[in-house]
Design an enzyme around this catalytic site. Structure first.
Site, PDB file in Angstrom:
ATOM      1  N   ARG A 121       0.793  -1.355   0.071  1.00  0.00           N
ATOM      2  CA  ARG A 121      -0.133   0.062  -0.019  1.00  0.00           C
ATOM      3  C   ARG A 121       0.828   1.173   0.079  1.00  0.00           C
ATOM      4  NH1 ARG A 121      -3.366  -3.375   3.437  1.00  0.00           N
ATOM      5  NH2 ARG A 121      -5.164  -3.837   2.127  1.00  0.00           N
ATOM      6  N   LYS A 143       3.906  11.851 -11.072  1.00  0.00           N
ATOM      7  CA  LYS A 143       3.025  10.954 -12.067  1.00  0.00           C
ATOM      8  C   LYS A 143       3.848   9.535 -12.166  1.00  0.00           C
ATOM      9  CE  LYS A 143       0.712  14.195 -14.928  1.00  0.00           C
ATOM     10  NZ  LYS A 143       0.133  14.739 -16.286  1.00  0.00           N
ATOM     11  N   GLU A 185      11.758  19.390 -24.060  1.00  0.00           N
ATOM     12  CA  GLU A 185      11.151  19.482 -23.012  1.00  0.00           C
ATOM     13  C   GLU A 185      11.484  20.917 -21.998  1.00  0.00           C
ATOM     14  OE1 GLU A 185       8.152  17.949 -22.094  1.00  0.00           O
ATOM     15  OE2 GLU A 185       8.556  15.820 -23.094  1.00  0.00           O
ATOM     16  N   LYS A 227       8.508  23.383 -12.894  1.00  0.00           N
ATOM     17  CA  LYS A 227       7.627  22.020 -12.619  1.00  0.00           C
ATOM     18  C   LYS A 227       7.333  22.153 -11.284  1.00  0.00           C
ATOM     19  CE  LYS A 227       6.429  17.698 -13.792  1.00  0.00           C
ATOM     20  NZ  LYS A 227       6.658  16.118 -14.565  1.00  0.00           N
ATOM     21  N   GLU A 237      -3.556  17.325 -11.529  1.00  0.00           N
ATOM     22  CA  GLU A 237      -3.900  17.862 -12.959  1.00  0.00           C
ATOM     23  C   GLU A 237      -5.237  18.182 -12.958  1.00  0.00           C
ATOM     24  OE1 GLU A 237      -1.545  16.276 -16.009  1.00  0.00           O
ATOM     25  OE2 GLU A 237      -3.053  16.586 -17.598  1.00  0.00           O
ATOM     26  N   ARG A 241      -1.902  22.034 -14.122  1.00  0.00           N
ATOM     27  CA  ARG A 241      -0.674  21.301 -14.543  1.00  0.00           C
ATOM     28  C   ARG A 241      -0.903  20.778 -16.127  1.00  0.00           C
ATOM     29  NH1 ARG A 241       1.842  16.111 -10.954  1.00  0.00           N
ATOM     30  NH2 ARG A 241       3.139  15.523 -12.643  1.00  0.00           N
ATOM     31  N   ASN A 245       1.693  19.914 -20.725  1.00  0.00           N
ATOM     32  CA  ASN A 245       1.388  19.001 -21.916  1.00  0.00           C
ATOM     33  C   ASN A 245       1.454  20.155 -23.195  1.00  0.00           C
ATOM     34  OD1 ASN A 245       1.187  16.646 -20.750  1.00  0.00           O
ATOM     35  ND2 ASN A 245      -0.691  17.119 -20.051  1.00  0.00           N
ATOM     36  N   HIS A 248       2.335  18.293 -26.545  1.00  0.00           N
ATOM     37  CA  HIS A 248       2.033  16.892 -26.531  1.00  0.00           C
ATOM     38  C   HIS A 248       0.616  16.362 -27.065  1.00  0.00           C
ATOM     39  CE1 HIS A 248       5.440  17.515 -23.696  1.00  0.00           C
ATOM     40  NE2 HIS A 248       5.357  16.188 -23.216  1.00  0.00           N
ATOM     41  N   HIS A 252       1.944  13.561 -29.249  1.00  0.00           N
ATOM     42  CA  HIS A 252       1.495  12.248 -28.534  1.00  0.00           C
ATOM     43  C   HIS A 252       0.939  11.335 -29.848  1.00  0.00           C
ATOM     44  CE1 HIS A 252       0.329  10.391 -24.784  1.00  0.00           C
ATOM     45  NE2 HIS A 252       0.805   9.274 -25.561  1.00  0.00           N
ATOM     46  N   HIS A 265      10.191  10.383 -27.692  1.00  0.00           N
ATOM     47  CA  HIS A 265       8.928  11.431 -27.320  1.00  0.00           C
ATOM     48  C   HIS A 265       9.498  12.819 -27.374  1.00  0.00           C
ATOM     49  CE1 HIS A 265       6.017  12.742 -24.581  1.00  0.00           C
ATOM     50  NE2 HIS A 265       6.770  13.247 -23.645  1.00  0.00           N
TER      51      HIS A 265
HETATM   52  P1  NAD Z   1      14.192   6.053 -21.349  1.00  0.00           P
HETATM   53  O1  NAD Z   1      14.154   5.908 -19.735  1.00  0.00           O
HETATM   54  O2  NAD Z   1      13.694   4.744 -22.015  1.00  0.00           O
HETATM   55  O3  NAD Z   1      15.828   6.199 -21.309  1.00  0.00           O
HETATM   56  C1  NAD Z   1      16.347   6.504 -22.606  1.00  0.00           C
HETATM   57  C2  NAD Z   1      17.437   5.389 -23.022  1.00  0.00           C
HETATM   58  O4  NAD Z   1      18.729   6.015 -22.399  1.00  0.00           O
HETATM   59  C3  NAD Z   1      17.310   4.173 -22.360  1.00  0.00           C
HETATM   60  O5  NAD Z   1      17.728   3.257 -23.356  1.00  0.00           O
HETATM   61  C4  NAD Z   1      18.149   4.173 -21.215  1.00  0.00           C
HETATM   62  O6  NAD Z   1      18.567   2.912 -20.809  1.00  0.00           O
HETATM   63  C5  NAD Z   1      19.087   4.943 -21.481  1.00  0.00           C
HETATM   64  N1  NAD Z   1      19.983   5.651 -20.630  1.00  0.00           N
HETATM   65  C6  NAD Z   1      19.427   6.331 -19.412  1.00  0.00           C
HETATM   66  N2  NAD Z   1      20.495   6.992 -18.720  1.00  0.00           N
HETATM   67  C7  NAD Z   1      21.354   6.883 -19.380  1.00  0.00           C
HETATM   68  C8  NAD Z   1      22.537   7.408 -19.142  1.00  0.00           C
HETATM   69  N3  NAD Z   1      23.080   8.377 -18.210  1.00  0.00           N
HETATM   70  N4  NAD Z   1      23.583   7.027 -20.021  1.00  0.00           N
HETATM   71  C9  NAD Z   1      23.361   6.235 -21.169  1.00  0.00           C
HETATM   72  N5  NAD Z   1      22.159   5.706 -21.505  1.00  0.00           N
HETATM   73  C10 NAD Z   1      21.189   6.019 -20.611  1.00  0.00           C
HETATM   74  O7  NAD Z   1      13.629   7.433 -21.851  1.00  0.00           O
HETATM   75  P2  NAD Z   1      13.428   8.801 -21.113  1.00  0.00           P
HETATM   76  O8  NAD Z   1      13.406   9.691 -22.260  1.00  0.00           O
HETATM   77  O9  NAD Z   1      14.265   9.249 -20.008  1.00  0.00           O
HETATM   78  O10 NAD Z   1      12.035   8.656 -20.298  1.00  0.00           O
HETATM   79  C11 NAD Z   1      10.932   8.358 -21.202  1.00  0.00           C
HETATM   80  C12 NAD Z   1       9.680   7.996 -20.135  1.00  0.00           C
HETATM   81  O11 NAD Z   1       9.227   8.851 -19.374  1.00  0.00           O
HETATM   82  C13 NAD Z   1       8.308   7.483 -21.146  1.00  0.00           C
HETATM   83  O12 NAD Z   1       7.791   6.340 -20.531  1.00  0.00           O
HETATM   84  C14 NAD Z   1       7.559   8.521 -20.674  1.00  0.00           C
HETATM   85  O13 NAD Z   1       6.073   8.175 -20.654  1.00  0.00           O
HETATM   86  C15 NAD Z   1       7.840   8.881 -19.371  1.00  0.00           C
HETATM   87  N6  NAD Z   1       7.572  10.391 -18.728  1.00  0.00           N
HETATM   88  C16 NAD Z   1       7.120  10.382 -17.535  1.00  0.00           C
HETATM   89  C17 NAD Z   1       6.851  11.664 -17.126  1.00  0.00           C
HETATM   90  C18 NAD Z   1       6.128  11.686 -15.660  1.00  0.00           C
HETATM   91  O14 NAD Z   1       5.755  12.972 -15.341  1.00  0.00           O
HETATM   92  N7  NAD Z   1       5.943  10.898 -15.130  1.00  0.00           N
HETATM   93  C19 NAD Z   1       6.922  12.985 -17.739  1.00  0.00           C
HETATM   94  C20 NAD Z   1       7.496  12.723 -19.090  1.00  0.00           C
HETATM   95  C21 NAD Z   1       7.826  11.480 -19.451  1.00  0.00           C
HETATM   96  N1  GLY Z   2       4.700  15.617 -17.966  1.00  0.00           N
HETATM   97  C1  GLY Z   2       3.599  16.217 -17.377  1.00  0.00           C
HETATM   98  C2  GLY Z   2       3.326  16.143 -16.094  1.00  0.00           C
HETATM   99  O1  GLY Z   2       4.041  15.587 -15.182  1.00  0.00           O
HETATM  100  O2  GLY Z   2       2.354  16.418 -15.563  1.00  0.00           O
END
Ligand code: NAD
Ligand code: GLY
Length: 360
Positions: A121, A143, A185, A227, A237, A241, A245, A248, A252, A265
């Site tokens: 939990r 998130k 971003e 942020k 949101e 918030r 986006n 996006h 998206h 992305h």
């Molecule tokens: P990712 O986590 O897939 O990382 C991208 C690549 O870089 C991967 O292959 C990873 O292994 C590699 N990597 C990571 N750190 C590294 C480093 N220091 N050196 C070398 N390689 C490295 O992608 P991302 O762009 O970090 O994140 C995308 C994800 O984030 C998506 O799933 C998206 O939905 C999510 N996201 C979430 C939020 C949120 O608010 N929670 C906001 C934006 C995006």
């Molecule tokens: N990445 C959008 C949010 O965190 O709300």
């Protein structure tokens, strides 16, 4: 080291940003007096680069830690792998005093946060983001989530981390394409909230692209500040918030119709920001000068500004109506009014939108 706080009452937490600080987290954790077994969640790519030293630093500080790795890739951010992590935690006997460390990019951060929010939990987790995107965006704001075959991030929770620990040196190993995608971003924050920051990015392009350390720290700090401010005002949101986006809705849709294969992305968001600025200009919300400026800065950072006209308009419109911001199938888009200010547009004339989709 820079410190800022996400102000959320009892759920407030600090964000630390510095260079070469990754393995100093263990020292900071002494303030928290952890006694239960903890877990590092990561993937083999990141763990190979940073995992062992990070693990050793925690052990040396007296923390009993296990390592749980999941394969590298967005396709593994799903229920199966969340269940896999949960099972490992149970097998290893983690309890309610345990903490999870999400060592990696947004994929690792999102799935670890989701697991932390459901394990017994809810147990605390620490975000240790290692991509630019995760350092400026996904690690802050709580998130969490996993993907479903019917939609990305469709299953998840709002669950804030205990702290965020950002080491800009980890970006040195990041592939350039990933770094640039994260910059989309970064530019977004300038457009939605802070004209001075946007102009700083425009003027300091070379230093940013060269990853000049002090500039990078300032940039990441400003993004996290923005942020944090937005999240403090609207954690779940219900309104504001959604401005995060910007770019996006169209971004998206581009990802959806290209099956997430063609663009990262951030690259899709870059095209989305340019297209949404164009849309704002078409409905006389944004000046031509500002729309052009947004396009110019995005392009100057080496990000794509168009898809080359290869995308199906009908598919794009369908994808946009399935966006999480849409209500009753009606598309809602975050549109700039000027650089530094955006609004959520509830009604968009389909002809205007179609014109824009035809031109990207
Ligand atoms: P990712 O986590 O897939 O990382 C991208 C690549 O870089 C991967 O292959 C990873 O292994 C590699 N990597 C990571 N750190 C590294 C480093 N220091 N050196 C070398 N390689 C490295 O992608 P991302 O762009 O970090 O994140 C995308 C994800 O984030 C998506 O799933 C998206 O939905 C999510 N996201 C979430 C939020 C949120 O608010 N929670 C906001 C934006 C995006
Ligand atoms: N990445 C959008 C949010 O965190 O709300």
């Amino acid at each position: 080291m820079k410190t800022l706080t996400v102000e959320l009452g009892r759920r407030s937490y600090p964000i630390y940003i510095g260079s070469g600080i990754l393995n100093n987290l263990a020292q900071k954790l002494k303030d928290y007096r952890l006694t239960s077994k903890c877990a590092i969640v990561s993937n083999p790519t990141v763990y190979k680069l940073y995992g062992e030293a990070f693990y050793n630093s925690l052990s040396e500080a007296g923390l009993n830690t296990v390592v749980v790795l999941i394969p590298d890739g967005e396709e593994y951010k799903d229920f199966f792998w969340a269940y896999y992590i949960l099972s490992k935690l149970l097998e290893e006997g983690l309890d309610r005093g345990s903490v999870l460390f999400a060592l990696g990019g947004g994929v690792i951060g999102d799935i670890t946060g989701f697991v932390a929010s459901t394990y017994m939990r809810g147990i605390p987790y620490v975000q240790v983001p290692t991509t630019l995107l995760s350092q400026v965006d996904s690690s802050v704001g709580g998130k969490t989530g996993v993907n479903h075959p019917l939609g990305k991030n469709m299953i998840g929770t709002f669950y804030q981390p205990m702290l965020v620990w950002i080491d800009v040196q980890t970006l040195k190993s990041l592939p350039e394409r990933e770094f640039l995608a994260g910059l989309a971003e970064v530019i977004k924050y300038g457009v939605i909230w802070d004209k001075d920051f946007f102009e700083f990015l425009r003027d300091q392009r070379e230093a940013v692209l060269k990853q000049k350390e002090d500039v990078l720290i300032e940039v990441i700090k400003r993004c996290c500040e923005i942020k944090a401010e937005v999240v403090s005002l609207d954690e779940r949101e219900s309104g504001l918030r959604a401005i995060l986006n910007f770019g996006h809705t169209i971004g998206h849709a581009i990802e959806t119709v290209t099956n997430y294969r063609q663009y990262l992305h951030g690259e899709a968001v870059a095209i989305g920001m340019v297209a949404e600025a164009m849309l704002a200009q078409k409905i006389s919300l944004l000046s031509t000068e500002d729309a052009e400026m947004i396009k110019e800065v995005v392009a100057d950072y080496g990000l794509p500004i168009s898809t080359g006209g290869r995308l199906q308009r009908a598919q794009m419109l369908k994808a946009m109506s399935l966006d999480k911001k849409a209500r009753g199938g009606r598309i809602r888009v975050v549109l700039p009014q000027r650089i530094g200010r955006v609004r959520i547009q509830e009604y968009i004339e389909v002809e205007k939108l179609t014109e824009v989709l035809n031109s990207i």
